[in-house]
Design a protein around this motif. Structure first.
Motif, PDB file in Angstrom:
ATOM      1  N   VAL A 251       0.827  -1.202   0.000  1.00  0.00           N
ATOM      2  CA  VAL A 251       0.000   0.000   0.000  1.00  0.00           C
ATOM      3  C   VAL A 251       0.866   1.258   0.000  1.00  0.00           C
ATOM      4  O   VAL A 251       0.621   2.203  -0.756  1.00  0.00           O
ATOM      5  CB  VAL A 251      -0.945  -0.004   1.216  1.00  0.00           C
ATOM      6  CG1 VAL A 251      -1.666   1.325   1.326  1.00  0.00           C
ATOM      7  CG2 VAL A 251      -1.945  -1.140   1.099  1.00  0.00           C
ATOM      8  N   GLU A 252       1.903   1.262   0.837  1.00  0.00           N
ATOM      9  CA  GLU A 252       2.684   2.472   1.020  1.00  0.00           C
ATOM     10  C   GLU A 252       3.434   2.862  -0.249  1.00  0.00           C
ATOM     11  O   GLU A 252       3.490   4.044  -0.611  1.00  0.00           O
ATOM     12  CB  GLU A 252       3.664   2.290   2.179  1.00  0.00           C
ATOM     13  CG  GLU A 252       4.282   3.581   2.655  1.00  0.00           C
ATOM     14  CD  GLU A 252       5.033   3.407   3.963  1.00  0.00           C
ATOM     15  OE1 GLU A 252       5.191   4.400   4.681  1.00  0.00           O
ATOM     16  OE2 GLU A 252       5.456   2.272   4.262  1.00  0.00           O
ATOM     17  N   VAL A 253       4.016   1.883  -0.916  1.00  0.00           N
ATOM     18  CA  VAL A 253       4.773   2.196  -2.132  1.00  0.00           C
ATOM     19  C   VAL A 253       3.847   2.722  -3.224  1.00  0.00           C
ATOM     20  O   VAL A 253       4.153   3.694  -3.915  1.00  0.00           O
ATOM     21  CB  VAL A 253       5.546   0.952  -2.613  1.00  0.00           C
ATOM     22  CG1 VAL A 253       6.170   1.206  -3.990  1.00  0.00           C
ATOM     23  CG2 VAL A 253       6.631   0.589  -1.615  1.00  0.00           C
ATOM     24  N   THR A 254       2.686   2.077  -3.384  1.00  0.00           N
ATOM     25  CA  THR A 254       1.722   2.539  -4.388  1.00  0.00           C
ATOM     26  C   THR A 254       1.222   3.938  -4.055  1.00  0.00           C
ATOM     27  O   THR A 254       1.096   4.800  -4.939  1.00  0.00           O
ATOM     28  CB  THR A 254       0.528   1.564  -4.464  1.00  0.00           C
ATOM     29  OG1 THR A 254       1.010   0.240  -4.686  1.00  0.00           O
ATOM     30  CG2 THR A 254      -0.409   1.951  -5.599  1.00  0.00           C
ATOM     31  N   SER A 314      -9.853   0.368   3.933  1.00  0.00           N
ATOM     32  CA  SER A 314      -9.220   1.539   3.318  1.00  0.00           C
ATOM     33  C   SER A 314      -8.493   1.168   2.030  1.00  0.00           C
ATOM     34  O   SER A 314      -8.423   1.962   1.089  1.00  0.00           O
ATOM     35  CB  SER A 314      -8.250   2.195   4.301  1.00  0.00           C
ATOM     36  OG  SER A 314      -7.278   1.271   4.731  1.00  0.00           O
ATOM     37  N   GLY A 315      -7.974  -0.064   1.957  1.00  0.00           N
ATOM     38  CA  GLY A 315      -7.314  -0.517   0.729  1.00  0.00           C
ATOM     39  C   GLY A 315      -8.290  -0.623  -0.426  1.00  0.00           C
ATOM     40  O   GLY A 315      -7.961  -0.292  -1.573  1.00  0.00           O
ATOM     41  N   VAL A 316      -9.499  -1.117  -0.150  1.00  0.00           N
ATOM     42  CA  VAL A 316     -10.522  -1.197  -1.198  1.00  0.00           C
ATOM     43  C   VAL A 316     -10.843   0.194  -1.729  1.00  0.00           C
ATOM     44  O   VAL A 316     -10.932   0.417  -2.951  1.00  0.00           O
ATOM     45  CB  VAL A 316     -11.786  -1.885  -0.648  1.00  0.00           C
ATOM     46  CG1 VAL A 316     -12.944  -1.748  -1.632  1.00  0.00           C
ATOM     47  CG2 VAL A 316     -11.521  -3.355  -0.368  1.00  0.00           C
ATOM     48  N   GLY A 317     -10.993   1.173  -0.820  1.00  0.00           N
ATOM     49  CA  GLY A 317     -11.274   2.534  -1.259  1.00  0.00           C
ATOM     50  C   GLY A 317     -10.126   3.139  -2.047  1.00  0.00           C
ATOM     51  O   GLY A 317     -10.340   3.803  -3.079  1.00  0.00           O
ATOM     52  N   PHE A 318      -8.894   2.912  -1.598  1.00  0.00           N
ATOM     53  CA  PHE A 318      -7.724   3.475  -2.265  1.00  0.00           C
ATOM     54  C   PHE A 318      -7.557   2.922  -3.678  1.00  0.00           C
ATOM     55  O   PHE A 318      -7.430   3.675  -4.654  1.00  0.00           O
ATOM     56  CB  PHE A 318      -6.486   3.183  -1.412  1.00  0.00           C
ATOM     57  CG  PHE A 318      -5.197   3.598  -2.058  1.00  0.00           C
ATOM     58  CD1 PHE A 318      -4.922   4.932  -2.309  1.00  0.00           C
ATOM     59  CD2 PHE A 318      -4.255   2.646  -2.410  1.00  0.00           C
ATOM     60  CE1 PHE A 318      -3.724   5.315  -2.904  1.00  0.00           C
ATOM     61  CE2 PHE A 318      -3.061   3.018  -3.003  1.00  0.00           C
ATOM     62  CZ  PHE A 318      -2.797   4.351  -3.249  1.00  0.00           C
ATOM     63  N   ILE A 322      -8.065   4.541  -7.696  1.00  0.00           N
ATOM     64  CA  ILE A 322      -7.034   4.461  -8.740  1.00  0.00           C
ATOM     65  C   ILE A 322      -7.573   3.784  -9.993  1.00  0.00           C
ATOM     66  O   ILE A 322      -7.362   4.244 -11.119  1.00  0.00           O
ATOM     67  CB  ILE A 322      -5.798   3.706  -8.205  1.00  0.00           C
ATOM     68  CG1 ILE A 322      -5.145   4.503  -7.061  1.00  0.00           C
ATOM     69  CG2 ILE A 322      -4.781   3.469  -9.318  1.00  0.00           C
ATOM     70  CD1 ILE A 322      -3.986   3.784  -6.399  1.00  0.00           C
ATOM     71  N   LEU A 323      -8.308   2.700  -9.803  1.00  0.00           N
ATOM     72  CA  LEU A 323      -8.783   1.917 -10.949  1.00  0.00           C
ATOM     73  C   LEU A 323      -9.987   2.552 -11.631  1.00  0.00           C
ATOM     74  O   LEU A 323     -10.134   2.463 -12.851  1.00  0.00           O
ATOM     75  CB  LEU A 323      -9.128   0.493 -10.482  1.00  0.00           C
ATOM     76  CG  LEU A 323      -7.969  -0.341  -9.942  1.00  0.00           C
ATOM     77  CD1 LEU A 323      -8.471  -1.677  -9.420  1.00  0.00           C
ATOM     78  CD2 LEU A 323      -6.916  -0.564 -11.025  1.00  0.00           C
ATOM     79  N   PHE A 324     -10.872   3.180 -10.848  1.00  0.00           N
ATOM     80  CA  PHE A 324     -12.118   3.713 -11.406  1.00  0.00           C
ATOM     81  C   PHE A 324     -12.190   5.228 -11.254  1.00  0.00           C
ATOM     82  O   PHE A 324     -13.261   5.796 -11.048  1.00  0.00           O
ATOM     83  CB  PHE A 324     -13.329   3.053 -10.731  1.00  0.00           C
ATOM     84  CG  PHE A 324     -13.266   1.555 -10.715  1.00  0.00           C
ATOM     85  CD1 PHE A 324     -13.412   0.825 -11.889  1.00  0.00           C
ATOM     86  CD2 PHE A 324     -13.038   0.862  -9.533  1.00  0.00           C
ATOM     87  CE1 PHE A 324     -13.344  -0.558 -11.880  1.00  0.00           C
ATOM     88  CE2 PHE A 324     -12.971  -0.520  -9.510  1.00  0.00           C
ATOM     89  CZ  PHE A 324     -13.130  -1.229 -10.690  1.00  0.00           C
ATOM     90  N   GLY A 325     -11.040   5.885 -11.330  1.00  0.00           N
ATOM     91  CA  GLY A 325     -10.989   7.326 -11.138  1.00  0.00           C
ATOM     92  C   GLY A 325     -11.721   8.104 -12.209  1.00  0.00           C
ATOM     93  O   GLY A 325     -12.407   9.093 -11.915  1.00  0.00           O
ATOM     94  N   ASP A 326     -11.613   7.667 -13.459  1.00  0.00           N
ATOM     95  CA  ASP A 326     -12.253   8.406 -14.561  1.00  0.00           C
ATOM     96  C   ASP A 326     -13.771   8.469 -14.428  1.00  0.00           C
ATOM     97  O   ASP A 326     -14.371   9.551 -14.556  1.00  0.00           O
ATOM     98  CB  ASP A 326     -11.850   7.792 -15.895  1.00  0.00           C
ATOM     99  CG  ASP A 326     -10.366   8.028 -16.201  1.00  0.00           C
ATOM    100  OD1 ASP A 326      -9.792   8.970 -15.611  1.00  0.00           O
ATOM    101  OD2 ASP A 326      -9.794   7.261 -16.998  1.00  0.00           O
ATOM    102  N   PRO A 327     -14.471   7.338 -14.192  1.00  0.00           N
ATOM    103  CA  PRO A 327     -15.927   7.443 -14.015  1.00  0.00           C
ATOM    104  C   PRO A 327     -16.334   8.280 -12.799  1.00  0.00           C
ATOM    105  O   PRO A 327     -17.413   8.883 -12.785  1.00  0.00           O
ATOM    106  CB  PRO A 327     -16.372   5.980 -13.835  1.00  0.00           C
ATOM    107  CG  PRO A 327     -15.274   5.177 -14.449  1.00  0.00           C
ATOM    108  CD  PRO A 327     -14.031   5.936 -14.198  1.00  0.00           C
ATOM    109  N   VAL A 346      -7.136   9.447   0.521  1.00  0.00           N
ATOM    110  CA  VAL A 346      -7.585   8.155   1.050  1.00  0.00           C
ATOM    111  C   VAL A 346      -6.384   7.287   1.415  1.00  0.00           C
ATOM    112  O   VAL A 346      -6.377   6.601   2.447  1.00  0.00           O
ATOM    113  CB  VAL A 346      -8.498   7.443   0.036  1.00  0.00           C
ATOM    114  CG1 VAL A 346      -8.821   6.021   0.501  1.00  0.00           C
ATOM    115  CG2 VAL A 346      -9.786   8.228  -0.163  1.00  0.00           C
ATOM    116  N   GLY A 347      -5.347   7.317   0.562  1.00  0.00           N
ATOM    117  CA  GLY A 347      -4.135   6.564   0.882  1.00  0.00           C
ATOM    118  C   GLY A 347      -3.462   7.074   2.136  1.00  0.00           C
ATOM    119  O   GLY A 347      -2.931   6.292   2.940  1.00  0.00           O
TER     120      GLY A 347
END
Length: 487
Positions: A251-254, A314-318, A322-327, A346-347
């Motif tokens: 999580v931290e590196v991402t 919190s990982g699911v939200g983070f 990232i994955l669904f930021g555009d919508p 959130v991260g």
């Protein structure tokens, strides 16, 4: 790092060397220490083992400040490293950088091992020997609070000596001078630890544990490892530690990669990290105050599951941001934030709450879990878990990221798969916590039963019918014998 390094590759040694140190130097040395500690635990008393482990650390840090660093120009094979780098090419920059500045790398590894060995194995091992589970619920969070206060003072100390270097004259190696002061403080504090340990063992009446140590023959290193591997209790504890290391690393590196994208300016980045550190300290302090209430009201099992649950949610939200930021961009823009900034916030919340939960709940839970164990399993299991599994978790997270980057080309492309790995790791973590809770409860019940049997075996004075005192060790003494009517 060595300032005398020449050439483009040498200047980049500081950045290239860390992954090699963590994976190929720190981890092997941790395993080597665990093997040595296991052997020494078979032949030395607890007191002798404590001094045998801590004194080499104190001696090394003193020698580094007053001998190794001042002589670094003479003991570092810089010329040989340059020749090998020219011969082998930049692919070997990392390993050659370790050889080039080997004393600095040794200092880094010893500093890393200090936390695992002196804090986790020696301090917490001693605390586990003299503390009951009920006492641990009250005092262990306070130990963590003290550690965070010490961190504040150490940070101010480093800053003081850093500022002192600014006022030194030209040609004076300010770092060498401040290093001597700081290593002197380390030596003095290390000797103070030894003195306090001696004083406590000499003058403080320590409670005796009712759980007797199982008679075990001295085991070889391989026999000890097999013994530990055969214990489901130790395996579950190891799973907790490794899972935390891998999860927080993933999580931290991402998160930091997104943070640098959001704040490319060094000033903006450092300003945000200053606020982040302050928030982490406040959250940790608050959680430590709440942790005692959590332990008393909900017990060990619930407290052990809070940290992985926080990381999971919190990982699911983070990763979703990232994955669904555009919508989600149109909705987020109504609040004046971009998907990238939302992911950064959130991260940050994830890191703040996961670290505060780690210090206030995860670490005390882990240490409490050792208390009901017999001494042989406690000593060897703690050395294996704290010294080996901690760096193994960090190295495991780094290796997963390296594999993902090599496979998918970049950290950004690897994000969906890292999210999936995080779900698997946290799932295993929760499963191990649930299993350990059952075993921990069973051991505590067994310990309480042993205490009851010991109390029942104590001879109890009673009043006989002729008025004299007699002793009866039976647990089924008739109440009529000592009743007022029969006196």
């Amino acid at each position: 790092m060595d300032k005398r390094c020449v050439g483009g590759y040498s200047k980049r040694s500081s950045a290239e060397i860390i992954p090699f140190l963590k994976t190929w130097v720190n981890l092997p040395m941790a395993i080597g220490f665990m093997v040595l500690y296991t052997k020494l635990s078979n032949v030395l008393s607890k007191k002798a083992l404590f001094y045998t482990v801590i004194l080499p650390f104190i001696a090394f840090f003193g020698a580094f400040g007053f001998l190794l660093y001042p002589l670094s120009n003479y003991v570092h094979p810089t010329a040989l490293a340059d020749k090998l780098l020219a011969l082998l090419g930049p692919r070997f920059l990392g390993p050659l950088a370790i050889m080039r500045i080997w004393s600095f790398c040794l200092f880094y590894v010893m500093a890393e091992l200090w936390g695992s060995v002196v804090v986790s194995v020696l301090f917490w091992g001693f605390a586990n020997q003299i503390t009951t589970v009920e006492e641990a619920k009250k005092f262990y969070p306070l130990f963590g609070l003290g550690a965070n206060v010490a961190l504040i003072f150490s940070g101010r100390t480093v800053k003081y000596f850093s500022n002192m270097r600014k006022h030194l004259g030209p040609g004076v190696d300010g770092w060498a001078i401040s290093l001597k002061y700081m290593m002197s403080i380390v030596v003095v504090m290390g000797l103070a630890i030894c003195g306090l340990y001696w004083w406590v063992n000499t003058y403080v009446p320590l409670p005796t544990r009712s759980k007797k140590k199982k008679e075990k023959p001295n085991m070889t290193t391989m026999e000890s490892l097999k013994f530990l591997a055969s214990s489901p209790y130790i395996r579950d504890l190891a799973t907790l530690v490794v899972a935390y290391g891998i999860s927080i690393n993933l999580v931290e590196v991402t998160w930091k990669s997104k943070l640098k994208a959001q704040f490319p300016s060094p000033n903006e980045y450092s300003s945000f990290m200053g606020d982040f550190s302050t928030a982490t300290g406040i959250a940790t302090f608050t959680m430590m105050l709440l942790s005692q209430w959590i332990f008393n009201k909900y017990g060990w099992g619930v407290a052990a599951k809070i940290t992985p649950t926080v990381l999971l949610l919190s990982g699911v939200g983070f990763f979703s941001l990232i994955l669904f930021g555009d919508p989600l961009a149109p909705g987020l823009m109504k609040f004046g934030i971009t998907p990238l900034l939302a992911a950064v916030y959130v991260g940050a919340m994830q890191n703040i709450f996961s670290k505060s939960a780690k210090y206030s709940l995860f670490d005390p839970c882990k240490e409490m879990a050792y208390i009901p164990l017999d001494e042989d399993t406690k000593v060897k299991g703690k050395a294996a878990i704290d010294v080996v599994c901690n760096p193994l978790g960090k190295s495991g997270g780094a290796l997963i990221q390296q594999f993902m980057i090599l496979t998918f080309g970049s950290l950004a492309n690897s994000t969906p798969y890292l999210g999936g790995v995080l779900l698997v790791i946290v799932g295993a973590w929760l499963g191990a916590a649930r299993s350990l809770d059952k075993q921990f409860t069973a051991l505590r019940q067994e310990e309480e039963l042993e205490k009851e049997m010991e109390r029942a075996a104590v001879k109890i004075p009673i009043v006989s019918t002729n008025g004299s005192l007699e002793s009866d060790s039976s647990t089924n003494t008739s109440t009529e014998t000592s009743s007022p009517q029969n006196v």
